[in-house]
Write a protein that holds these residues in place. Structure first.
Motif, PDB file in Angstrom:
ATOM      1  N   LEU A   1       0.834  -1.208   0.000  1.00  0.00           N
ATOM      2  CA  LEU A   1       0.000   0.000   0.000  1.00  0.00           C
ATOM      3  C   LEU A   1       0.868   1.258   0.000  1.00  0.00           C
ATOM      4  O   LEU A   1       2.003   1.244   0.458  1.00  0.00           O
ATOM      5  N   LEU A   2       0.307   2.342  -0.499  1.00  0.00           N
ATOM      6  CA  LEU A   2       1.088   3.575  -0.629  1.00  0.00           C
ATOM      7  C   LEU A   2       0.516   4.740   0.163  1.00  0.00           C
ATOM      8  O   LEU A   2       1.108   5.802   0.222  1.00  0.00           O
ATOM      9  N   ASN A   3      -0.652   4.563   0.752  1.00  0.00           N
ATOM     10  CA  ASN A   3      -1.289   5.681   1.444  1.00  0.00           C
ATOM     11  C   ASN A   3      -1.403   5.482   2.949  1.00  0.00           C
ATOM     12  O   ASN A   3      -2.314   6.004   3.575  1.00  0.00           O
ATOM     13  N   GLY A   4      -0.491   4.735   3.517  1.00  0.00           N
ATOM     14  CA  GLY A   4      -0.521   4.554   4.965  1.00  0.00           C
ATOM     15  C   GLY A   4      -1.140   3.238   5.375  1.00  0.00           C
ATOM     16  O   GLY A   4      -1.660   2.494   4.546  1.00  0.00           O
TER      17      GLY A   4
ATOM     18  N   LEU B   1       2.349  11.716   5.405  1.00  0.00           N
ATOM     19  CA  LEU B   1       1.247  10.754   5.315  1.00  0.00           C
ATOM     20  C   LEU B   1      -0.070  11.414   4.955  1.00  0.00           C
ATOM     21  O   LEU B   1      -1.057  10.739   4.698  1.00  0.00           O
ATOM     22  N   GLU B   2      -0.082  12.738   4.966  1.00  0.00           N
ATOM     23  CA  GLU B   2      -1.348  13.428   4.667  1.00  0.00           C
ATOM     24  C   GLU B   2      -1.569  13.596   3.179  1.00  0.00           C
ATOM     25  O   GLU B   2      -2.676  13.853   2.735  1.00  0.00           O
ATOM     26  N   LYS B   3      -0.492  13.479   2.414  1.00  0.00           N
ATOM     27  CA  LYS B   3      -0.634  13.691   0.970  1.00  0.00           C
ATOM     28  C   LYS B   3      -1.240  12.456   0.304  1.00  0.00           C
ATOM     29  O   LYS B   3      -0.866  11.332   0.608  1.00  0.00           O
ATOM     30  N   LEU B   4      -2.156  12.713  -0.627  1.00  0.00           N
ATOM     31  CA  LEU B   4      -2.728  11.610  -1.401  1.00  0.00           C
ATOM     32  C   LEU B   4      -1.665  11.088  -2.359  1.00  0.00           C
ATOM     33  O   LEU B   4      -1.130  11.844  -3.152  1.00  0.00           O
ATOM     34  N   VAL B   5      -1.392   9.813  -2.291  1.00  0.00           N
ATOM     35  CA  VAL B   5      -0.482   9.232  -3.274  1.00  0.00           C
ATOM     36  C   VAL B   5      -1.354   8.608  -4.363  1.00  0.00           C
ATOM     37  O   VAL B   5      -2.149   7.704  -4.100  1.00  0.00           O
ATOM     38  N   LEU B   6      -1.242   9.108  -5.558  1.00  0.00           N
ATOM     39  CA  LEU B   6      -2.113   8.669  -6.657  1.00  0.00           C
ATOM     40  C   LEU B   6      -1.634   7.342  -7.238  1.00  0.00           C
ATOM     41  O   LEU B   6      -0.521   6.900  -6.949  1.00  0.00           O
ATOM     42  N   PRO B   7      -2.474   6.689  -8.056  1.00  0.00           N
ATOM     43  CA  PRO B   7      -2.076   5.389  -8.622  1.00  0.00           C
ATOM     44  C   PRO B   7      -0.687   5.471  -9.243  1.00  0.00           C
ATOM     45  O   PRO B   7      -0.378   6.428  -9.954  1.00  0.00           O
ATOM     46  N   ARG B   8       0.135   4.509  -8.946  1.00  0.00           N
ATOM     47  CA  ARG B   8       1.504   4.615  -9.431  1.00  0.00           C
ATOM     48  C   ARG B   8       1.722   3.839 -10.716  1.00  0.00           C
ATOM     49  O   ARG B   8       0.892   3.042 -11.138  1.00  0.00           O
TER      50      ARG B   8
END
Ligand code: SF4
Lengths: 224, 294
Positions: A154-157, A193-200
């Protein structure tokens, strides 16, 4: 480094069944460090196999080149296999393939399962650290890789299964995102951790097909 | 329902491990009319079942309002976007985006998992498909899916302070409603909701608190000790342990919980997860004074 584990002896014995002259090939690289595929293990395996295989007149010998993943170190194998019917390589999958390519057509069997890229975190304990995803984000995750170490990459926490520092899959598995959280906190960087990580873009990972790297500066240029 | 400001009730229906349409209809008829919408789970706990879209379509034919659950475990972005379009084409426009339990919990632990997207990215994708008429790759969608997008939140997972941050990210990505993990530890949930309200998140999304009737004291203790991401209070376990009529006590507990939850600022409804005990939903809803539905 690359970590590997020897296959069970009975499985190896079944693979080499029927061959009379067996050459066990260890590797002096990574699998020597994790003590599963080096010279010492090649020698032990050769002896055990000789005892296990009850075929009369089976010979098992061993060698261990510096590394099986470079042509210059395995070139001598062309000569060395003359008196054998099979090579049992206990290098990682890269080594096995290099030897199989060098000896194209000659049977080369794997005796080791290549398990992961990692390190000895303490004597006798190895852990996965990298998955060669092709697009490193360790700067955002405080030097702890969620692609390799989170069970779901996972990339968003941390997901909803993270509890008491453990991953939902087992109480023995640390939750990578808990570790990241703690280290970011230490660094005063929890806002990462607050930033949205978009589909990579996974195309740079294994998903894009087998990968290669070309360095012109290191290539042999015949035209000049 | 949510827009009109009513206290919402949703419930959960698990599809069968077969293609038995009668089973789906029967489960639907047990609960029809007792909730405003019904979540149809997506291979819950990683056990292969009838697809959530198919089961939701059957329930819709019966007149129920389904919420299609979609996890990121089994499909990549191509499959997920395709299924969003397919669901919307069937009129199934409520979707709930989840990460999904790891496959090691289910009946195919040997499976490869996907997790091409995570739940937050799936929410973002659904919103982009609806609002911008675009796929992740940027290609245009001529007829856009009209979606109502939901997510889950787990106030009982760790690290606790991150749980509000994660919810905030989900709302920012496009979540219009939220269903929480079942509340079996009220103090923690109250603290969570205080943090949520302090951030004003309850105004940006509709939060439904999960509740679950627990059939036996043993199950309560098991969940307390062994289920990742759940918290069960000792008090609750003890009540079930001491009860003479355990199922009755289980329902009493849920009804009390619902009453307590209704007092908590920021909560807009409840989500009843009566797993394999759907027949109790009508009684719970009645006794909580939430029947008939508006
Ligand atoms: S519990 Fe932690 S490590 Fe395990 S899947 Fe969730 S975020 Fe990843």
């Amino acid at each position: 480094m690359i970590i590997g584990e020897l296959k069970p002896l009975n499985e190896i014995a079944a693979k080499v069944q029927g061959y009379k002259r067996i050459l066990v090939a260890g590797c002096g690289g990574c699998v020597t460090v994790c003590q599963t595929g080096g010279a010492a293990q090649a020698e032990t395996l050769a002896r055990l196999l000789a005892l296990t295989l009850d075929e009369p007149k089976t010979t098992v010998e061993w060698i261990s080149p510096t590394r099986q993943c470079e042509w210059e170190f395995i070139e001598p194998l062309r000569e060395q296999v003359q008196n054998f019917d099979v090579v049992l390589s206990i290098a990682c999958g890269v080594g096995v393939q290099a030897v199989a390519e060098l000896l194209a057509g000659f049977p080369v069997l794997p005796g080791l399962n290549t398990t992961f890229m990692g390190m000895p975190v303490q004597p006798g304990q190895f852990e996965e650290r990298c998955q060669a995803c092709g697009d490193c984000i360790l700067d955002l995750t405080a030097g702890i890789c969620p692609v390799a170490r989170c069970s779901k990459s996972l990339l968003n926490g941390p997901c909803g299964g993270s509890q008491n520092g453990k991953c939902e899959i087992s109480p023995d598995t640390p939750c990578a995102w808990q570790l990241i959280y703690e280290r970011l906190e230490l660094m005063g960087k929890l806002e990462n951790l607050e930033k949205l990580v978009l589909p990579r873009d996974w195309s740079r990972s294994r998903d894009g097909g087998p990968r290669r790297m070309v360095r012109e500066d290191l290539s042999l240029d015949d035209e000049e | 329902m949510l827009q009109e400001g009513h206290f919402a009730v949703t419930a959960e229906i698990g599809p069968p491990r077969s293609c038995n349409t009668e089973f789906v209809r029967r489960k639907g008829s047990l609960v029809q009319g007792y909730a405003d919408a019904f979540n149809v789970t997506d291979n819950q706990t990683a056990i292969a079942r009838m697809s959530s879209i198919a089961a939701a379509a059957i329930l819709q034919q019966e007149g129920l309002e389904p919420v299609v659950q979609m996890t990121c475990r089994d499909r990549n972005r191509i499959g997920l976007q395709s299924d969003i379009l397919g669901a919307a084409a069937l009129g199934l426009t409520n979707i709930l985006c989840l990460t999904g339990d790891h496959q090691s919990f289910g009946n195919h632990p040997e499976a490869k998992n996907v997790f091409d997207l995570d739940s937050i990215q799936l929410i973002h994708t659904a919103r982009m498909m609806r609002d911008e008429g675009r796929f992740i790759c940027g290609d245009e969608i001529k007829v856009r899916p009209q979606l109502f997008i939901g997510c889950v939140a787990n106030p009982f997972a760790d690290p606790f302070p991150f749980r509000v941050v994660r919810l905030k990210k989900k709302i920012e990505a496009g979540a219009q409603f939220v269903q929480t993990q079942c509340v079996l530890e009220m103090d923690r949930f109250r603290r969570f909701m205080e943090m949520v309200c302090a951030e004003g998140l309850h105004e940006k999304t509709a939060i439904l608190a999960g509740v679950m009737p627990i059939k036996s004291a043993r199950m309560a203790r098991y969940m307390q000790k062994n289920v990742a991401g759940m918290m069960v209070s000792d008090q609750l376990c003890e009540r079930l342990e001491k009860a003479e009529d355990v199922p009755k006590e289980a329902i009493n507990i849920v009804v009390e919980q619902i009453n307590q939850i209704r007092e908590i600022p920021g909560v807009r409804g409840i989500h009843i997860m009566a797993v394999a005990w759907e027949e109790m939903v009508p009684e719970i809803v009645r006794r909580a004074g939430l029947y008939p539905r508006p």
